[in-house]
Design a protein around this motif. Structure first.
Motif, PDB file in Angstrom:
ATOM      1  N   ARG A 169       1.034  -0.903   0.113  1.00 21.97           N
ATOM      2  CA  ARG A 169       0.030   0.183   0.025  1.00 21.97           C
ATOM      3  C   ARG A 169       0.835   1.294  -0.158  1.00 21.97           C
ATOM      4  N   PHE A 170       0.305   2.344  -0.479  1.00 23.48           N
ATOM      5  CA  PHE A 170       1.174   3.443  -0.644  1.00 23.48           C
ATOM      6  C   PHE A 170       0.408   4.699  -0.029  1.00 23.48           C
ATOM      7  N   PRO A 171       1.338   5.098   1.139  1.00 18.18           N
ATOM      8  CA  PRO A 171       0.948   6.042   2.148  1.00 18.18           C
ATOM      9  C   PRO A 171       1.025   7.650   1.262  1.00 18.18           C
ATOM     10  N   VAL A 172       0.112   8.537   1.762  1.00 15.67           N
ATOM     11  CA  VAL A 172       0.021   9.884   1.209  1.00 15.67           C
ATOM     12  C   VAL A 172      -0.002  10.737   2.410  1.00 15.67           C
ATOM     13  N   ALA A 173       0.820  11.372   2.507  1.00 12.90           N
ATOM     14  CA  ALA A 173       0.969  12.552   3.840  1.00 12.90           C
ATOM     15  C   ALA A 173      -0.229  13.579   3.590  1.00 12.90           C
ATOM     16  N   ALA A 174      -0.694  14.063   4.696  1.00 11.27           N
ATOM     17  CA  ALA A 174      -1.730  15.323   4.548  1.00 11.27           C
ATOM     18  C   ALA A 174      -1.170  16.478   3.743  1.00 11.27           C
ATOM     19  N   GLY A 175      -1.816  16.812   2.677  1.00 14.49           N
ATOM     20  CA  GLY A 175      -1.712  17.862   1.897  1.00 14.49           C
ATOM     21  C   GLY A 175      -0.724  17.485   0.488  1.00 14.49           C
ATOM     22  N   HIS A 176      -0.610  16.203   0.398  1.00 15.94           N
ATOM     23  CA  HIS A 176       0.216  15.962  -0.736  1.00 15.94           C
ATOM     24  C   HIS A 176      -0.487  15.062  -1.429  1.00 15.94           C
ATOM     25  N   SER A 177       0.017  14.611  -2.777  1.00 20.24           N
ATOM     26  CA  SER A 177      -0.639  13.904  -3.729  1.00 20.24           C
ATOM     27  C   SER A 177       0.264  12.569  -4.181  1.00 20.24           C
ATOM     28  N   ALA A 178      -0.678  11.506  -4.439  1.00 19.82           N
ATOM     29  CA  ALA A 178      -0.052  10.366  -5.242  1.00 19.82           C
ATOM     30  C   ALA A 178      -0.483  10.422  -6.632  1.00 19.82           C
ATOM     31  N   TYR A 179       0.690   9.940  -7.430  1.00 18.06           N
ATOM     32  CA  TYR A 179       0.388  10.198  -8.987  1.00 18.06           C
ATOM     33  C   TYR A 179       0.686   8.810  -9.586  1.00 18.06           C
ATOM     34  N   VAL A 180      -0.154   8.702 -10.503  1.00 13.30           N
ATOM     35  CA  VAL A 180      -0.201   7.459 -11.605  1.00 13.30           C
ATOM     36  C   VAL A 180      -0.097   7.890 -13.026  1.00 13.30           C
ATOM     37  N   VAL A 181       0.524   7.284 -13.873  1.00 16.14           N
ATOM     38  CA  VAL A 181       0.628   7.649 -15.218  1.00 16.14           C
ATOM     39  C   VAL A 181       0.281   6.308 -15.983  1.00 16.14           C
ATOM     40  N   ILE A 182      -0.867   6.701 -17.061  1.00 16.21           N
ATOM     41  CA  ILE A 182      -1.466   5.509 -17.727  1.00 16.21           C
ATOM     42  C   ILE A 182      -1.029   6.116 -19.214  1.00 16.21           C
ATOM     43  N   ASP A 183      -0.604   5.291 -20.107  1.00 14.09           N
ATOM     44  CA  ASP A 183      -0.219   5.325 -21.374  1.00 14.09           C
ATOM     45  C   ASP A 183      -1.271   4.732 -22.168  1.00 14.09           C
ATOM     46  N   LEU A 184      -2.194   5.446 -22.801  1.00 11.81           N
ATOM     47  CA  LEU A 184      -3.423   4.832 -23.688  1.00 11.81           C
ATOM     48  C   LEU A 184      -3.157   3.949 -24.884  1.00 11.81           C
ATOM     49  N   ASP A 185      -1.691   4.447 -25.332  1.00  6.99           N
ATOM     50  CA  ASP A 185      -1.529   3.841 -26.737  1.00  6.99           C
ATOM     51  C   ASP A 185       0.000   3.996 -26.704  1.00  6.99           C
ATOM     52  N   PRO A 186       0.727   3.068 -26.093  1.00  8.76           N
ATOM     53  CA  PRO A 186       2.217   2.957 -25.904  1.00  8.76           C
ATOM     54  C   PRO A 186       2.838   2.750 -27.229  1.00  8.76           C
ATOM     55  N   SER A 187       2.257   2.403 -28.119  1.00  4.74           N
ATOM     56  CA  SER A 187       2.872   1.952 -29.566  1.00  4.74           C
ATOM     57  C   SER A 187       2.606   3.032 -30.357  1.00  4.74           C
ATOM     58  N   GLY A 188       1.749   4.077 -30.105  1.00  6.82           N
ATOM     59  CA  GLY A 188       1.556   5.182 -31.088  1.00  6.82           C
ATOM     60  C   GLY A 188       0.790   4.903 -32.265  1.00  6.82           C
ATOM     61  N   ALA A 189       0.020   3.648 -32.487  1.00  2.00           N
ATOM     62  CA  ALA A 189      -0.693   3.253 -33.532  1.00  2.00           C
ATOM     63  C   ALA A 189      -1.867   4.145 -33.862  1.00  2.00           C
ATOM     64  N   THR A 190      -2.339   4.395 -35.091  1.00  2.00           N
ATOM     65  CA  THR A 190      -3.447   4.918 -35.344  1.00  2.00           C
ATOM     66  C   THR A 190      -4.521   4.222 -35.836  1.00  2.00           C
TER      67      THR A 190
END
Length: 251
Positions: A169-190
């Protein structure tokens, strides 16, 4: 034989018998103290008093010594132990970290959630979860995320991203943020992308027990968004770290 020669013998015998009786009367059998138990040792009180400091010095219970009135007065006590300082749960750095995974689960009422396109990229999105509460709280290692059509009744065909490894589990201090990045199309295909995808659905704590599905948040995608084999990282304290985690998904 003459009678006069026997008188002195009787007189002598009488004297011997009388002396014996007198000695018997003075013997221990007639004494008032005969057979009495010996008096208590005079050193008993002193011995008890001297034992008290020794007991206190060895860490034993409080010792007592007699007082003039026959009671007891406390002469030593065991010093009270100081309890160890508490080790509060929390992150090891301002934004969080895996070292503090014993923090209580986050309450959706004390979180803000947003998903925005990452500047300078064609298909990456940043999900930010901010702790607006007063104390540290924890999230599952990754949020529950899927991509779907906002008008569809059946969500069983929603697309789920490939995830990076993460178990704590990932703790988050008061007043701070946790970030996640998602890539919808890593290959760049069209071409060959999944049609009709127009939203990202995010459940910020996805361990299955701390947060019901009703807390899922929905974020619209721009029209014509390309979605093909999406991949996502785990919660991190900065966007840069979240990007690095995302690139390791599926490896």
């Amino acid at each position: 034989m003459s009678v006069r020669n026997r008188r002195p013998l009787f007189a002598s015998a009488a004297l011997v018998v009388g002396a014996g009786l007198a000695l018997t009367a003075c013997g221990p059998e007639n004494s008032d103290t005969a057979g009495a138990p010996p008096a208590p040792a005079a050193t008993s009180a002193a011995t008890s008093a001297s034992a008290a400091p020794s007991a206190a010095a060895s860490g034993g219970p409080a010792a007592s010594t007699p007082t003039a009135g026959g009671g007891a007065s406390q002469t030593a006590t065991r010093p009270a132990k100081t309890p160890p300082a508490a080790n509060p749960s929390g992150a090891t750095r301002p934004g969080g970290g895996e070292a503090g995974t014993d923090a209580r689960p986050c309450d959706i009422e004390h979180l803000t959630v947003q998903a925005t396109a990452r500047a300078g990229t064609a298909s990456q999105w940043v999900i930010e979860v901010r702790n607006t509460g007063t104390g540290v709280c924890s999230l599952s290692s990754t949020p529950g995320v899927d991509l779907g059509n906002s008008t569809a009744r059946d969500r069983s065909g929603n697309v789920k991203p490939v995830l990076a490894a993460g178990t704590l589990r990932f703790p988050v201090a008061a007043g701070h943020s946790a970030y996640v990045v998602i890539d919808l199309d890593p290959s760049g295909a069209t071409t060959g992308t999944t049609p009709g995808i127009d939203e990202i659905n995010v459940l910020v704590d996805d361990d299955g027990t701390n947060m019901p599905l009703a807390n899922t948040r929905n974020f619209p995608l721009p029209k014509g968004a390309h979605v093909l084999n999406p991949q996502m990282g785990v919660y991190r304290s900065t966007v840069a770290e979240a990007v690095a985690s995302m690139t390791s998904a599926g490896k």
